[in-house]
Structures are given as C-alpha cells and as structure tokens.
Design a protein around this motif. Structure first.
Motif, mmCIF file in Angstrom:
data_model
loop_
_atom_site.group_PDB
_atom_site.id
_atom_site.type_symbol
_atom_site.label_atom_id
_atom_site.label_comp_id
_atom_site.label_asym_id
_atom_site.label_seq_id
_atom_site.Cartn_x
_atom_site.Cartn_y
_atom_site.Cartn_z
ATOM 1 N N SER A 248 1.894 9.934 50.782
ATOM 2 C CA SER A 248 1.189 11.037 50.594
ATOM 3 C C SER A 248 -0.503 10.473 50.533
ATOM 4 C CB SER A 248 1.636 11.619 49.183
ATOM 5 O OG SER A 248 0.928 12.948 48.948
ATOM 6 N N HIS A 249 -1.297 11.877 50.793
ATOM 7 C CA HIS A 249 -2.802 11.803 50.414
ATOM 8 C C HIS A 249 -3.010 11.745 49.028
ATOM 9 C CE1 HIS A 249 -3.698 12.330 54.712
ATOM 10 N NE2 HIS A 249 -2.937 13.085 54.900
ATOM 11 N N LEU A 250 -3.613 10.784 48.531
ATOM 12 C CA LEU A 250 -4.057 10.562 47.133
ATOM 13 C C LEU A 250 -5.442 10.027 47.019
ATOM 14 C CD1 LEU A 250 -0.522 8.909 45.835
ATOM 15 C CD2 LEU A 250 -1.106 11.179 45.588
ATOM 16 N N PRO A 251 -6.206 10.237 45.866
ATOM 17 C CA PRO A 251 -7.501 9.685 45.607
ATOM 18 C C PRO A 251 -7.390 8.237 45.204
ATOM 19 C CG PRO A 251 -6.465 10.929 43.720
ATOM 20 C CD PRO A 251 -5.734 11.369 44.708
ATOM 21 N N THR A 252 -8.212 7.484 45.803
ATOM 22 C CA THR A 252 -7.952 6.109 45.536
ATOM 23 C C THR A 252 -8.187 5.685 44.246
ATOM 24 O OG1 THR A 252 -10.484 6.078 45.710
ATOM 25 C CG2 THR A 252 -9.163 5.856 47.808
ATOM 26 N N LEU A 253 -8.636 6.410 43.193
ATOM 27 C CA LEU A 253 -8.797 6.009 41.822
ATOM 28 C C LEU A 253 -7.308 5.885 41.098
ATOM 29 C CD1 LEU A 253 -11.087 8.832 40.043
ATOM 30 C CD2 LEU A 253 -11.253 6.334 40.258
ATOM 31 N N ILE A 254 -6.267 6.061 41.957
ATOM 32 C CA ILE A 254 -4.877 5.850 41.440
ATOM 33 C C ILE A 254 -4.544 4.332 41.426
ATOM 34 C CG2 ILE A 254 -4.298 8.080 41.675
ATOM 35 C CD1 ILE A 254 -2.800 6.043 43.936
ATOM 36 N N GLU A 255 -5.274 3.519 42.290
ATOM 37 C CA GLU A 255 -4.926 2.385 42.564
ATOM 38 C C GLU A 255 -4.735 1.370 41.290
ATOM 39 O OE1 GLU A 255 -7.277 0.590 45.691
ATOM 40 O OE2 GLU A 255 -6.911 2.195 47.064
ATOM 41 N N PRO A 256 -5.526 1.410 40.511
ATOM 42 C CA PRO A 256 -5.648 0.352 39.490
ATOM 43 C C PRO A 256 -4.266 0.699 38.410
ATOM 44 C CG PRO A 256 -7.829 0.969 39.711
ATOM 45 C CD PRO A 256 -7.064 1.971 40.607
#
Length: 299
Positions: free
Chosen positions: A234-242
C-alpha cells in the motif's frame, strides 16, 4: 428572550441539524425525552411551532427557519466568548482537546503525548481520533493535526513539513510473495483507499501496474496493519517506518511528495500557556522524527 431560552437553544439547533430527536440527543449528550421537552418549552415560550413533526422526523416551520440563523449566530458568539476567556489562561494545567487521524495517532503521536505528559503532568489531553476534519471555529476541537495541501480555515496554522509517500509491504511479503510475482506485478495485491479512481490509476505510478487492487480500506491505520499482516502492499507515509520495522519499502519504488502536515489551533488559544506548550512540544517532536527518517533513508 427569557433567561432559560439560552438553555434550550442548543437543543433547538441539534434537532434542526439532525432532523430527529435521538440523533439530536446524542449531539447534546442527553436523552431524546429531554430534548423533546425542551423543544416544547421553547415553542411555548415563543408561542409558535418551530418544527413540523412527522414519521420522517422533524423539519423547520417558517418560524423555525427564521430563528435558525439567529440561534447559530448566538452559538458562535458563545463559542468565541469561551475561547477568548480561555486565551487568558496562563497556567500549565487543564485539558486540551486534540483531533488527529488514526494513522498518525497510535504509533507516531501517542509516544509523543506520553513524553509530553511526563513533562507536564497537570495538562490533560483528550485525543479525538477521526478521519473527518473537525472544526476549530465551531468549537469541536482545540488543536488539530491535519494533512492538507493548504489551509483556508480562519485559524492559526503552523506548517510543519511535507509528508512523503512510499509503497510498503511487510518483510514476509517481500520474502515470500514478491519473488514469485509475474511481470509488472502480476500476483501482487494492492491495499487501497476508497476513491473514485480506477485500479489502474491507483497502481500506474508504481512499477506494478498489473497488481490487483483487492482491498479498499478508508482507515489509514487499518491499511498499515493489513500491510504488516502481509495482506498486500500500500501507499503509506514514510513517517510510519520507525514505528513498524517489519514494514519495508517495495523494491524499485521511490517516495513521492504528499500533502503538508499542519498543526491548527484557534487564534484566541495561542496565548494559553498549556496550548502553547503542547503545540511547541508536538511540533518539535514531529519535525525531529521527520528529519531522522530523511537522514536514515539517505544513508
């Protein structure tokens, strides 16, 4: 206007907006019987019928139509008065109503609020998780964290940074499903958001135009969990990575610019110490998280 009319006007507005007693009662936090009695008392006070009553619900009479804009004007003045008085509050104590979308709330903002609570133990945060845009000027919330290209509301707006959007899948999906995919993503699954776009327009900006759009989920946090459970990508904001180390960027994809992230608050509340403390703390923490993410992706 008699003094007790002020007490009944919120019930009048709720019925005018909801069209029935039960929904109006939920809006003002009371029983439908109380709302009905107060509407009847208001009608008795004015000596006119304010609503037509039928099996389909309540609709305004000509007298109700005449009262509605004046009642709304009175409501706005009361909201403005409360905000003006709250704006003079100089203490680091009290409650703040904070509205934000679920995709940012649980794993990104919740740890920030926890650290803020340790530093300011007498400031309470009422977090209102919603994908809808709650109105600050209508007193639905005090502070809002909103993703948008621009803000036109009559509020104080602090522009944080532009979100970046990537294509993500779980580590297991990358190891077990992606290697067996066919040309241009055949055999892969998109987890999308309900839109008017076709599946082709959803996947065209990626290297996987032949992947299937199987699931459409309006709640961003649920999309994150579906990705984490290896349901698809899915397309997701990169802020979710941590917050989700098991979720990785799909190979061959790049981040793209998304909407800007804003902190919004009522202009009268910017002088309130507890609000200023929270807005400054939230802004600093989110900007640090964004900066750390950009640094890690550049290494």
């Amino acid at each position: 206007m008699r003094t007790f009319d002020w007490e009944f006007l919120p019930h009048f507005l709720a019925v005018a907006r909801a069209g029935n007693l039960r929904a109006a009662a939920e809006m003002v936090g009371t029983s439908h019987g109380t709302v009905n009695r107060n509407i009847q008392a208001l009608e008795t006070s004015y000596g006119v019928r304010l609503f037509h009553r039928s099996r389909q619900g309540f609709s305004l009479t000509e007298f109700g139509e005449a009262l509605l804009p004046m009642a709304e004007d009175a409501e706005q003045k009361i909201f403005a008065a409360r905000k003006r008085v709250e704006g003079f509050d100089r203490s680091e104590a009290g409650k703040i109503r904070f509205s934000l979308t679920p995709i940012l709330a649980y794993d990104i903002v919740a740890p920030i609020v926890a650290r803020f609570s340790e530093q300011y133990p007498e400031i309470d945060i009422e977090m209102r998780l919603t994908s809808e845009v709650e109105s600050i000027t209508n007193d639905e919330t005090d502070i809002s964290l909103r993703a948008a290209q621009d803000v036109t509301d009559d509020v104080v707006a602090r522009k944080l940074f532009q979100l970046e959007i990537g294509v993500y899948a779980s580590k297991e999906y990358l190891e077990n499903t992606v290697p067996n995919a066919g040309a241009d993503g055949v055999g892969l699954t998109w987890i999308g958001a309900p839109t008017n776009r076709t599946p082709q327009s959803w996947s065209r900006p990626s290297p996987f135009p032949n992947a299937t759009l199987r699931h459409e989920v309006s709640d961003g946090q649920m999309r994150v969990h579906f990705v984490n459970l290896s349901v698809g990508m899915s397309h997701l904001p990169t802020l979710i990575e941590p917050a989700f180390p098991n979720i990785r960027r799909m190979p061959g994809t790049h981040v793209s610019p998304g909407p800007w992230l804003w902190v919004l608050l009522h202009s009268d509340l910017r002088r309130t110490v507890r609000v200023r403390r929270f807005v400054d703390f939230l802004t600093e923490e989110l900007r640090a998280l964004h900066k750390a993410g950009k640094h890690s992706r550049s290494i």
